[in-house]
Design an enzyme around this catalytic site. Structure first.
Site, PDB file in Angstrom:
ATOM      1  N   GLU A  13     -11.752  33.926  21.208  1.00  0.00           N
ATOM      2  CA  GLU A  13     -10.663  33.044  21.644  1.00  0.00           C
ATOM      3  C   GLU A  13      -9.643  33.745  22.532  1.00  0.00           C
ATOM      4  OE1 GLU A  13     -11.866  33.224  18.605  1.00  0.00           O
ATOM      5  OE2 GLU A  13     -12.335  31.213  17.872  1.00  0.00           O
ATOM      6  N   LYS A  59      -6.572  17.885  11.791  1.00  0.00           N
ATOM      7  CA  LYS A  59      -7.907  17.310  11.966  1.00  0.00           C
ATOM      8  C   LYS A  59      -7.946  15.802  11.712  1.00  0.00           C
ATOM      9  CE  LYS A  59     -12.731  17.841  10.787  1.00  0.00           C
ATOM     10  NZ  LYS A  59     -13.764  18.639  10.096  1.00  0.00           N
ATOM     11  N   PHE A  84      -8.140  26.085   3.481  1.00  0.00           N
ATOM     12  CA  PHE A  84      -9.085  26.921   4.216  1.00  0.00           C
ATOM     13  C   PHE A  84      -8.761  26.884   5.718  1.00  0.00           C
ATOM     14  CE2 PHE A  84     -13.239  27.266   6.472  1.00  0.00           C
ATOM     15  CZ  PHE A  84     -13.438  28.621   6.227  1.00  0.00           C
ATOM     16  N   GLN A  85      -8.647  28.047   6.305  1.00  0.00           N
ATOM     17  CA  GLN A  85      -8.343  28.213   7.730  1.00  0.00           C
ATOM     18  C   GLN A  85      -7.023  27.562   8.142  1.00  0.00           C
ATOM     19  OE1 GLN A  85     -11.961  27.316   9.997  1.00  0.00           O
ATOM     20  NE2 GLN A  85     -12.566  29.451   9.696  1.00  0.00           N
ATOM     21  N   MET A 115      -3.753  56.467  30.850  1.00  0.00           N
ATOM     22  CA  MET A 115      -2.305  56.320  30.938  1.00  0.00           C
ATOM     23  C   MET A 115      -1.620  56.979  29.739  1.00  0.00           C
ATOM     24  SD  MET A 115       0.013  55.479  32.896  1.00  0.00           S
ATOM     25  CE  MET A 115      -0.162  54.185  34.118  1.00  0.00           C
TER      26      MET A 115
HETATM   27  C1  LIG Z   1      -4.110  45.919  23.674  1.00  0.00           C
HETATM   28  C2  LIG Z   1      -3.445  47.189  24.077  1.00  0.00           C
HETATM   29  N1  LIG Z   1      -3.464  48.254  23.250  1.00  0.00           N
HETATM   30  C3  LIG Z   1      -2.877  49.410  23.631  1.00  0.00           C
HETATM   31  C4  LIG Z   1      -2.244  49.525  24.832  1.00  0.00           C
HETATM   32  C5  LIG Z   1      -1.570  50.842  25.240  1.00  0.00           C
HETATM   33  N2  LIG Z   1      -2.264  51.418  26.412  1.00  0.00           N
HETATM   34  C6  LIG Z   1      -1.785  51.287  27.659  1.00  0.00           C
HETATM   35  S1  LIG Z   1      -2.792  51.974  28.810  1.00  0.00           S
HETATM   36  C7  LIG Z   1      -3.864  52.509  27.639  1.00  0.00           C
HETATM   37  C8  LIG Z   1      -5.109  53.252  28.029  1.00  0.00           C
HETATM   38  C9  LIG Z   1      -6.061  52.442  28.795  1.00  0.00           C
HETATM   39  O1  LIG Z   1      -7.251  53.160  28.982  1.00  0.00           O
HETATM   40  P1  LIG Z   1      -8.285  52.693  30.074  1.00  0.00           P
HETATM   41  O2  LIG Z   1      -8.566  51.255  29.961  1.00  0.00           O
HETATM   42  O3  LIG Z   1      -9.487  53.583  30.018  1.00  0.00           O
HETATM   43  O4  LIG Z   1      -7.485  52.889  31.427  1.00  0.00           O
HETATM   44  P2  LIG Z   1      -7.034  54.250  32.156  1.00  0.00           P
HETATM   45  O5  LIG Z   1      -5.592  54.438  31.863  1.00  0.00           O
HETATM   46  O6  LIG Z   1      -7.874  55.360  31.612  1.00  0.00           O
HETATM   47  O7  LIG Z   1      -7.273  53.967  33.583  1.00  0.00           O
HETATM   48  C10 LIG Z   1      -3.425  52.140  26.368  1.00  0.00           C
HETATM   49  C11 LIG Z   1      -4.119  52.492  25.123  1.00  0.00           C
HETATM   50  C12 LIG Z   1      -2.221  48.373  25.653  1.00  0.00           C
HETATM   51  N3  LIG Z   1      -1.600  48.349  26.826  1.00  0.00           N
HETATM   52  N4  LIG Z   1      -2.853  47.233  25.269  1.00  0.00           N
END
Ligand SMILES: Cc1ncc(C[n+]2csc(CCOP(=O)(O)OP(=O)(O)O)c2C)c(N)n1
Ligand SMILES: [Mg+2]
Lengths: 162, 573
Positions: free
Chosen positions: B51, B163, B113-114, B481
């Site tokens: 979803e 529902k 439920f749900q 990052m």
């Molecule tokens: C759902 C979610 N969880 C955690 C984060 C924190 N976060 C920001 S960038 C990142 C790393 C992303 O890694 P990747 O997709 O490999 O991209 P890269 O920075 O290596 O290009 C994280 C964990 C986020 N933005 N969104």
């Protein structure tokens, strides 16, 4: 600075929770809150008091205005206004204290609305300060306090309506 | 009058709204609605695999078309799975209508439920929500929901539908309202003329002006007015992450993106400006750095359709509440008619200064000489292969910033990313929404090996609907990052930022019925990129290995002004 914000909103389920939720979500505090339908049953009037500087209050009122169910709102503290709070208070009153308590109630223009052998239940209306002052002035033991929260209305010709 | 069941009303209302696609996933509480969907073919239901993806797909559809995205999910887990996508849309003000099933009305509150209190959960992340209490209310509520979602500052609207109120057994008269009027909701339709004139007068006095344009310009379809106004005045324009494309990136007057990872010239220009026109931008913390040190000498005009956005973070000297498209249009006509012209000499000096900053540091990076790709090269190759004409969605991380910096977006709605919430997992499903809207256009999803795995299951949806998305996986084998921040602020301690046990993405793509291509060396890149785009009717997963040690620069130095930046690992302003 203390503010009294008065809101006219749709009398619909969920509207109140949105107002209260907004305060929690954005980290604003609510000191007091009162709400009831108006003479037009489709509308509710909600009055709340909060503290904040101009910038914060500006954000609060703008964010409140964004809520779909909020029809209108006013910061009553921006102009002359009347504010009232009602308090019901149970006070221990035995022996000589009974007369003493009664006298204090009279000075504050309160009413004794219920009596037992050992207790008075007093009703008092006024500003928040006045109610605070009464609690301070009563020398007998206070058993229970119920306060309505502040209601307010602007003085003069100003009317909050749709 | 025609009589319909609640379920039929829901579907009919979608038809009456002209909804083309409904992104959803079935379950008990919405089975009556699914049965009504089965019996018509105007609204295309798109079956996602999670979803969250339904909401992101609807979001991508909305961002690329300007039309509201529509989602249908069941109660309980179906609804809670949609929450991240709703919050994502809310933070970026995306028009969306989400229909969530609910348990029977007489069971609400019984922990049935749900059952989940979806209205309660979503309160802080929707523009508004409705809980249906009576079947007969459905047409009006649907109309209001679309109206609220798409007007003023747009946003997601939730409708929770028990529902029993969709039962095929009970039929009610149906008439779709042609308009709605709500006494408590009247979004502004025009800016204040006096304020607009005052703003223009101030703007013409400027010696060091900057136009700072955000996502509001994209969403308000105000790009044309922005371009004409900037050209008329010869003023520089910078875009926020959300505003990219609203002014052509290849144009001389464009300074690139501003903010935390903005260009040197954009951030320097903002800091040194004596006048800033903020159009549909919200002075986000990722833009301003420390607001107390923000643009110390600038007079600020702020145009926003949302009064609450004005003077929230940075005080506006001249606030203008109104739809940015109307306000810019009005500004443009005043500029044309008014006798005052900008002071050409000061402006020339200003441009000279800006060009100096540009020379000092555009977006430079060093290539490796051992054949190991830099992530920037991948985006440059994508730009070349698509002639700058692709829709580009992204996930969140370094790859997102590289895409924003190195793909030159010349058109609004071309760049689709989660700016406000920063949702990893957004890229692929939002690309699906874009590809549904524009089946013949090139759609690329720039992602990272971590982000892509947050909604990887959608490869299955892509196969079912033949979506020829090109996934550009900038694979640095790390949460890049996060790792960058750890390098810069935590003494290089890479706590949990390493992606161990990566799947073989080529095989993974193949097992979902798609094409996978792996690129490990610089000299393979362009050819692989071209090959991917030559496979016009196939989804291609391009898994590109890049240098895991690369950082995104420029980068704001925290708690300082906009001009304080790291320009490389060793060089700072
Ligand atoms: C759902 C979610 N969880 C955690 C984060 C924190 N976060 C920001 S960038 C990142 C790393 C992303 O890694 P990747 O997709 O490999 O991209 P890269 O920075 O290596 O290009 C994280 C964990 C986020 N933005 N969104
Ligand atoms: Mg990575």
């Amino acid at each position: 600075m203390r503010r009294i914000i008065s809101i006219l909103m749709e009398n619909e389920p969920g509207a109140l929770s949105r107002v209260v939720g907004l305060f929690a979500q954005r980290g604003y505090n609510i000191e007091t809150l009162t709400v009831a339908p108006t003479e037009d049953k489709t509308l509710s009037r909600l009055t709340l008091t909060t503290y904040g500087d101009d910038k914060k209050i500006e954000q609060i009122t703008k964010q409140l205005n964004k809520l779909i169910e909020v029809v209108k709102l006013v910061d009553l503290t921006e102009g002359p206004h009347v504010e009232r709070e009602i308090m019901l208070i149970k006070i221990k009153a035995t022996g000589a204290q009974r007369a003493e308590v009664k006298r204090t109630v009279d000075i504050f223009r309160g009413q004794i609305v219920d009596v037992t052998n050992s207790l008075y239940t007093v009703q008092l209306a006024g500003t928040t300060d006045k109610l605070d002052a009464f609690i301070g002035a009563v020398e007998a033991q206070v058993m229970e306090v119920v306060r309505s929260g502040v209601s307010g209305i602007a003085r003069g010709e100003k009317v909050l309506s749709i | 009058m025609e009589k319909l069941s609640g379920a039929e009303m829901v579907v009919r209302a979608l038809q009456d709204e002209g909804v083309e696609f409904l992104f959803g996933y079935p379950g008990g509480a919405v089975l009556h609605i699914y049965d009504a969907i089965f019996q018509q073919d105007t609204v295309n239901h798109i079956l996602v695999r999670h979803e969250q993806a339904a909401t992101h797909a609807a979001d991508g559809y909305a961002r690329s078309t300007g039309k509201p995205g529509v989602v249908l999910v069941t109660s309980g887990p179906g609804a809670t799975n949609a929450v991240t996508g709703i919050a994502t849309a809310y933070m970026d003000s995306i028009p969306m209508v989400v229909l969530s099933g609910q348990v029977r009305s007489d069971w609400i509150g019984d922990d049935a439920f749900q059952e989940t209190d979806m209205i309660g959960i979503c309160r802080p992340i929707v523009k508004h929500s409705f809980s249906i209490r009576d079947t007969a209310d459905i047409p009006e509520v649907m109309k209001k929901a679309f109206y609220i979602a798409t007007t003023g500052r747009p946003g997601p609207v939730l409708i929770d539908i028990p529902k029993d109120l969709t039962s095929p057994m009970a039929k009610f008269p149906y008439e779709y309202p042609s308009k709605v009027k709500m006494r408590s909701y009247n979004p502004v339709v025009r800016g204040h003329s006096g304020q607009i004139r005052k703003a223009v007068e101030e703007m013409l006095k400027a010696k060091r002006p900057v136009i700072y344009a955000g996502g509001g310009v994209v969403q308000g379809d105000a790009s044309e007015f922005l371009i004409n106004l900037a050209r008329e005045l010869n003023y520089p324009v910078t875009n926020t992450l959300m505003g990219l494309g609203s002014y052509p990136a290849t144009d001389r007057q464009h300074l690139g993106m501003l903010g935390m990872h903005g260009t040197y010239e954009a951030n320097m220009a903002m800091h040194n400006a004596d006048f800033i026109l903020a159009a549909g931008a919200r002075f986000d913390d990722r833009v301003t750095n420390d607001t107390k040190k923000f643009a110390p000498g600038a007079t600020i005009v702020h145009i926003d359709v949302d009064p609450a956005a004005i003077s929230k973070n940075v005080r506006a000297d001249i606030p203008i509440v109104g739809p940015v498209e109307h306000v810019l249009e009005e500004m443009l006509s005043i500029v044309k008619e008014i006798a005052t012209k900008p002071d050409a000499k000061s402006l020339a000096r200003w441009w000279e200064e800006i060009d100096g900053w540009r020379d000092h540091h555009g977006l430079r990076y060093e290539k490796n000489d051992n054949g190991l790709l830099k992530p920037q090269q991948v985006v440059e190759s994508l730009y070349r292969a698509t002639n700058g004409n692709a829709y580009v969605t992204s996930d969140v991380g370094q790859h997102q910033m590289f895409a924003a910096q190195f793909y030159k977006f010349d058109k609004p709605r071309q760049w689709i990313n989660s700016g406000g919430l920063g949702t990893m997992g957004f890229g692929l499903p939002s690309a699906m929404g874009v590809q549904f809207a524009f089946p013949d256009s090139m759609v690329a999803c720039v992602t990272g090996e971590a982000s892509i795995q947050m909604n990887i299951q959608e490869l299955s949806t892509c196969l079912q609907y033949h979506l020829p998305i090109k996934i550009i996986n900038i694979n640095n084998q790390s949460l890049g990052m996060v790792r960058q921040w750890q390098d810069m602020q935590y003494g290089g301690r890479h706590s949990q930022s390493y992606m161990e046990s990566l799947p073989d993405f080529v095989k993974l793509a193949e097992s979902y019925g798609h094409v996978g291509i792996k690129v490990e060396k610089a000299d393979q890149l362009d050819e692989a990129m071209d090959r991917a785009f030559s496979l016009k009717d196939r989804l291609v997963f391009l898994d590109v290995y890049v240098d895991p040690t690369e950082h995104v620069y420029p980068m704001h130095i925290a708690d300082s002004s906009m001009r304080d930046m790291w320009l490389s690992k060793t060089e700072r302003t």
